[in-house]
Design a protein around this motif. Structure first.
Motif, PDB file in Angstrom:
ATOM      1  N   GLY A   1       1.093  12.213  10.659  1.00 42.43           N
ATOM      2  CA  GLY A   1       0.725  12.480   9.277  1.00 42.43           C
ATOM      3  C   GLY A   1       0.628  11.203   8.459  1.00 42.43           C
ATOM      4  O   GLY A   1      -0.266  11.058   7.621  1.00 42.43           O
ATOM      5  N   ASN A   2       1.545  10.285   8.698  1.00 41.90           N
ATOM      6  CA  ASN A   2       1.515   9.017   7.979  1.00 41.90           C
ATOM      7  C   ASN A   2       0.274   8.203   8.332  1.00 41.90           C
ATOM      8  O   ASN A   2      -0.319   7.546   7.474  1.00 41.90           O
ATOM      9  CB  ASN A   2       2.771   8.203   8.294  1.00 41.90           C
ATOM     10  CG  ASN A   2       4.008   8.770   7.620  1.00 41.90           C
ATOM     11  OD1 ASN A   2       3.919   9.346   6.541  1.00 41.90           O
ATOM     12  ND2 ASN A   2       5.157   8.640   8.259  1.00 41.90           N
ATOM     13  N   ILE A   3      -0.122   8.239   9.611  1.00 39.86           N
ATOM     14  CA  ILE A   3      -1.315   7.506  10.026  1.00 39.86           C
ATOM     15  C   ILE A   3      -2.546   8.069   9.350  1.00 39.86           C
ATOM     16  O   ILE A   3      -3.412   7.331   8.868  1.00 39.86           O
ATOM     17  CB  ILE A   3      -1.456   7.550  11.566  1.00 39.86           C
ATOM     18  CG1 ILE A   3      -0.332   6.738  12.223  1.00 39.86           C
ATOM     19  CG2 ILE A   3      -2.820   7.028  11.992  1.00 39.86           C
ATOM     20  CD1 ILE A   3      -0.325   6.830  13.730  1.00 39.86           C
ATOM     21  N   VAL A   4      -2.624   9.407   9.291  1.00 38.36           N
ATOM     22  CA  VAL A   4      -3.763  10.039   8.617  1.00 38.36           C
ATOM     23  C   VAL A   4      -3.766   9.707   7.139  1.00 38.36           C
ATOM     24  O   VAL A   4      -4.808   9.363   6.560  1.00 38.36           O
ATOM     25  CB  VAL A   4      -3.721  11.573   8.825  1.00 38.36           C
ATOM     26  CG1 VAL A   4      -4.780  12.249   7.953  1.00 38.36           C
ATOM     27  CG2 VAL A   4      -3.935  11.921  10.295  1.00 38.36           C
ATOM     28  N   LEU A   5      -2.593   9.777   6.504  1.00 36.19           N
ATOM     29  CA  LEU A   5      -2.496   9.586   5.064  1.00 36.19           C
ATOM     30  C   LEU A   5      -2.699   8.136   4.648  1.00 36.19           C
ATOM     31  O   LEU A   5      -3.388   7.858   3.659  1.00 36.19           O
ATOM     32  CB  LEU A   5      -1.126  10.077   4.576  1.00 36.19           C
ATOM     33  CG  LEU A   5      -0.848   9.976   3.075  1.00 36.19           C
ATOM     34  CD1 LEU A   5      -1.835  10.844   2.292  1.00 36.19           C
ATOM     35  CD2 LEU A   5       0.587  10.394   2.771  1.00 36.19           C
ATOM     36  N   PHE A   6      -2.112   7.216   5.395  1.00 37.03           N
ATOM     37  CA  PHE A   6      -2.114   5.823   4.966  1.00 37.03           C
ATOM     38  C   PHE A   6      -3.159   4.951   5.662  1.00 37.03           C
ATOM     39  O   PHE A   6      -3.327   3.795   5.284  1.00 37.03           O
ATOM     40  CB  PHE A   6      -0.725   5.201   5.183  1.00 37.03           C
ATOM     41  CG  PHE A   6       0.345   5.827   4.339  1.00 37.03           C
ATOM     42  CD1 PHE A   6       0.342   5.671   2.966  1.00 37.03           C
ATOM     43  CD2 PHE A   6       1.346   6.591   4.913  1.00 37.03           C
ATOM     44  CE1 PHE A   6       1.315   6.249   2.178  1.00 37.03           C
ATOM     45  CE2 PHE A   6       2.343   7.168   4.138  1.00 37.03           C
ATOM     46  CZ  PHE A   6       2.328   7.011   2.767  1.00 37.03           C
ATOM     47  N   LEU A   7      -3.836   5.495   6.675  1.00 39.62           N
ATOM     48  CA  LEU A   7      -4.853   4.698   7.352  1.00 39.62           C
ATOM     49  C   LEU A   7      -6.215   5.377   7.325  1.00 39.62           C
ATOM     50  O   LEU A   7      -7.173   4.863   6.744  1.00 39.62           O
ATOM     51  CB  LEU A   7      -4.434   4.422   8.807  1.00 39.62           C
ATOM     52  CG  LEU A   7      -5.441   3.603   9.639  1.00 39.62           C
ATOM     53  CD1 LEU A   7      -5.658   2.238   9.011  1.00 39.62           C
ATOM     54  CD2 LEU A   7      -4.972   3.491  11.085  1.00 39.62           C
TER      55      LEU A   7
ATOM     56  N   LEU B   1      -7.445   8.218   5.881  1.00 36.43           N
ATOM     57  CA  LEU B   1      -7.992   8.672   4.607  1.00 36.43           C
ATOM     58  C   LEU B   1      -8.477   7.517   3.726  1.00 36.43           C
ATOM     59  O   LEU B   1      -9.584   7.584   3.167  1.00 36.43           O
ATOM     60  CB  LEU B   1      -6.965   9.530   3.865  1.00 36.43           C
ATOM     61  CG  LEU B   1      -6.725  10.936   4.446  1.00 36.43           C
ATOM     62  CD1 LEU B   1      -5.728  11.700   3.591  1.00 36.43           C
ATOM     63  CD2 LEU B   1      -8.035  11.717   4.535  1.00 36.43           C
ATOM     64  N   PRO B   2      -7.696   6.440   3.547  1.00 37.90           N
ATOM     65  CA  PRO B   2      -8.210   5.318   2.754  1.00 37.90           C
ATOM     66  C   PRO B   2      -9.469   4.686   3.342  1.00 37.90           C
ATOM     67  O   PRO B   2     -10.413   4.367   2.619  1.00 37.90           O
ATOM     68  CB  PRO B   2      -7.038   4.323   2.751  1.00 37.90           C
ATOM     69  CG  PRO B   2      -5.828   5.151   2.982  1.00 37.90           C
ATOM     70  CD  PRO B   2      -6.273   6.239   3.908  1.00 37.90           C
ATOM     71  N   VAL B   3      -9.476   4.518   4.671  1.00 35.65           N
ATOM     72  CA  VAL B   3     -10.641   3.901   5.303  1.00 35.65           C
ATOM     73  C   VAL B   3     -11.864   4.793   5.175  1.00 35.65           C
ATOM     74  O   VAL B   3     -12.954   4.343   4.781  1.00 35.65           O
ATOM     75  CB  VAL B   3     -10.350   3.594   6.791  1.00 35.65           C
ATOM     76  CG1 VAL B   3     -11.631   3.178   7.510  1.00 35.65           C
ATOM     77  CG2 VAL B   3      -9.292   2.505   6.915  1.00 35.65           C
ATOM     78  N   LEU B   4     -11.703   6.077   5.496  1.00 35.77           N
ATOM     79  CA  LEU B   4     -12.823   7.006   5.411  1.00 35.77           C
ATOM     80  C   LEU B   4     -13.286   7.188   3.968  1.00 35.77           C
ATOM     81  O   LEU B   4     -14.490   7.343   3.708  1.00 35.77           O
ATOM     82  CB  LEU B   4     -12.435   8.354   6.019  1.00 35.77           C
ATOM     83  CG  LEU B   4     -12.200   8.356   7.535  1.00 35.77           C
ATOM     84  CD1 LEU B   4     -11.746   9.731   8.002  1.00 35.77           C
ATOM     85  CD2 LEU B   4     -13.462   7.931   8.274  1.00 35.77           C
ATOM     86  N   GLY B   5     -12.350   7.169   3.017  1.00 32.10           N
ATOM     87  CA  GLY B   5     -12.717   7.297   1.614  1.00 32.10           C
ATOM     88  C   GLY B   5     -13.561   6.122   1.139  1.00 32.10           C
ATOM     89  O   GLY B   5     -14.554   6.296   0.419  1.00 32.10           O
ATOM     90  N   THR B   6     -13.179   4.921   1.553  1.00 35.23           N
ATOM     91  CA  THR B   6     -13.943   3.731   1.191  1.00 35.23           C
ATOM     92  C   THR B   6     -15.340   3.776   1.792  1.00 35.23           C
ATOM     93  O   THR B   6     -16.340   3.488   1.114  1.00 35.23           O
ATOM     94  CB  THR B   6     -13.214   2.466   1.662  1.00 35.23           C
ATOM     95  OG1 THR B   6     -11.910   2.418   1.068  1.00 35.23           O
ATOM     96  CG2 THR B   6     -13.995   1.217   1.283  1.00 35.23           C
ATOM     97  N   LEU B   7     -15.418   4.140   3.075  1.00 36.67           N
ATOM     98  CA  LEU B   7     -16.721   4.237   3.729  1.00 36.67           C
ATOM     99  C   LEU B   7     -17.588   5.308   3.076  1.00 36.67           C
ATOM    100  O   LEU B   7     -18.803   5.117   2.910  1.00 36.67           O
ATOM    101  CB  LEU B   7     -16.538   4.546   5.215  1.00 36.67           C
ATOM    102  CG  LEU B   7     -15.940   3.428   6.069  1.00 36.67           C
ATOM    103  CD1 LEU B   7     -15.728   3.908   7.497  1.00 36.67           C
ATOM    104  CD2 LEU B   7     -16.824   2.193   6.049  1.00 36.67           C
ATOM    105  N   ALA B   8     -16.983   6.418   2.710  1.00 33.12           N
ATOM    106  CA  ALA B   8     -17.744   7.498   2.074  1.00 33.12           C
ATOM    107  C   ALA B   8     -18.318   7.042   0.741  1.00 33.12           C
ATOM    108  O   ALA B   8     -19.472   7.383   0.403  1.00 33.12           O
ATOM    109  CB  ALA B   8     -16.844   8.718   1.874  1.00 33.12           C
ATOM    110  N   LEU B   9     -17.548   6.260  -0.013  1.00 30.32           N
ATOM    111  CA  LEU B   9     -18.042   5.751  -1.294  1.00 30.32           C
ATOM    112  C   LEU B   9     -19.236   4.825  -1.084  1.00 30.32           C
ATOM    113  O   LEU B   9     -20.246   4.918  -1.803  1.00 30.32           O
ATOM    114  CB  LEU B   9     -16.920   5.015  -2.019  1.00 30.32           C
ATOM    115  CG  LEU B   9     -17.304   4.362  -3.361  1.00 30.32           C
ATOM    116  CD1 LEU B   9     -17.780   5.413  -4.349  1.00 30.32           C
ATOM    117  CD2 LEU B   9     -16.121   3.575  -3.930  1.00 30.32           C
TER     118      LEU B   9
END
Length: 322
Positions: free
Chosen positions: A65-71, A73-81
């Protein structure tokens, strides 16, 4: 905003982002510290939260869960933007912010002065005039600026890249005091060599075919028929083909990606939306009653422009075949 002012704004944006790129690790805004074994984000330590699992005291599900939350999601969110911006406006990041593209343009300019070509691989030289009609410098002595500039930019990139992995205070103090570690020296030497060669010989090739961020932006942009694109009044082609005193088109001459801006969108796949072609066209046609032929268009205007352009291009091809 006038076109020259737009280009000045773009240059200022590039300079500001290059400064941000260089200073981000210095102020721990974002970097991964190999010594500390964790990342930094906005001056705070950024852990994946798996230390307990490594120590044998944590639960695997909590670590996942920590890997998904802290790695992820931020990476995918940046790429999505980035992809969302590209889908609507094209490769704005490349043309307006990317620190690599600002180097490409700088070396292009110096090489243009030295050889009359933006790249060693260009088949023809560009017209010896700027879009405003003033003579463009052409002097082989500019080679004494081209090569040092490429090496200097390569070293700067290598040095900044190292500070994203090692404590910046250690890297810069080691450089000033001559106390860099053996690994740091090897990294700087290898990275400077590779980047120097890339800046001298493969700048455009990297941007067009090897940069993942650029390619994903291009794919997103191509998928949206209403995305912002350089529109061209093809009906006025006779006003355009030889606008530089009969020696070619200003828009072709200034494009840093070596594209032909009057082409259909599918042939402009690597366009960075820098707008230099639009600015050049506006400058050349500043006294023309009908104004410039190239303009940025979007939404329904972009779709209509592409449909009309494609139809006229097909008509020209059919006529040529006959």
């Amino acid at each position: 905003m006038s076109k020259p002012a737009l280009q000045r704004a773009r240059v200022l944006a590039q300079i500001a982002f290059f400064a941000l790129f260089a200073l981000t690790p210095v102020f721990d805004l974002f970097r991964y510290d190999l010594i500390a074994g964790h990342a930094w984000f906005l001056t705070f330590p950024w852990h994946l939260g798996i230390d307990e699992l490594i120590a044998g005291t944590g639960h695997p599900l909590a670590a996942a869960g920590n890997i998904v939350l802290f790695l992820f999601l931020p990476v995918l969110g940046t790429l999505a933007l980035i992809i969302l911006v590209a889908w609507k406006w094209g490769r704005l990041y490349c043309g307006w912010l990317c620190p690599h593209f600002s180097v490409v343009e700088t070396i292009n300019r110096l090489m243009l002065f030295a050889t009359g070509k933006h790249s060693l691989w260009d088949k023809k030289t560009t017209p010896p005039w700027e879009p405003d009609g003033t003579p463009a410098p052409r002097d082989k002595r500019y080679w004494f600026a081209v090569v040092p500039a490429a090496i200097a930019f390569a070293f700067a990139w290598a040095l900044v890249g190292l500070t994203y992995l090692m404590p910046p205070s250690q890297v810069y103090s080691g450089l000033l005091n001559g106390s860099l570690t053996r690994g740091e020296v090897i990294f700087l030497t290898a990275a400077t060599t590779v980047l120097s060669l890339e800046f001298l010989f493969a700048r455009h090739l990297f941007c067009r075919y090897a940069c993942a961020i650029g390619l994903f932006q291009s794919f997103a942009w191509m998928g949206n028929k209403k995305a912002m694109v350089v529109g061209f009044e093809r009906e006025r082609l006779s006003d355009c083909a030889n606008c530089l005193n009969g020696h070619g088109s200003a828009c072709d001459a200034v494009c840093p990606m070596r594209l032909k801006p009057r082409n259909v969108k599918r042939w402009m796949f690597a366009c960075t939306q820098c707008g230099q072609c639009v600015s050049a066209c506006a400058t050349v046609n500043r006294e023309h009653p009908q104004g410039q032929l190239l303009r940025w268009v979007s939404n329904d205007a972009a779709r209509r422009n592409e449909a009309r352009f494609s139809a006229l291009s097909q008509t020209d091809e059919d006529a040529g075949a006959r």
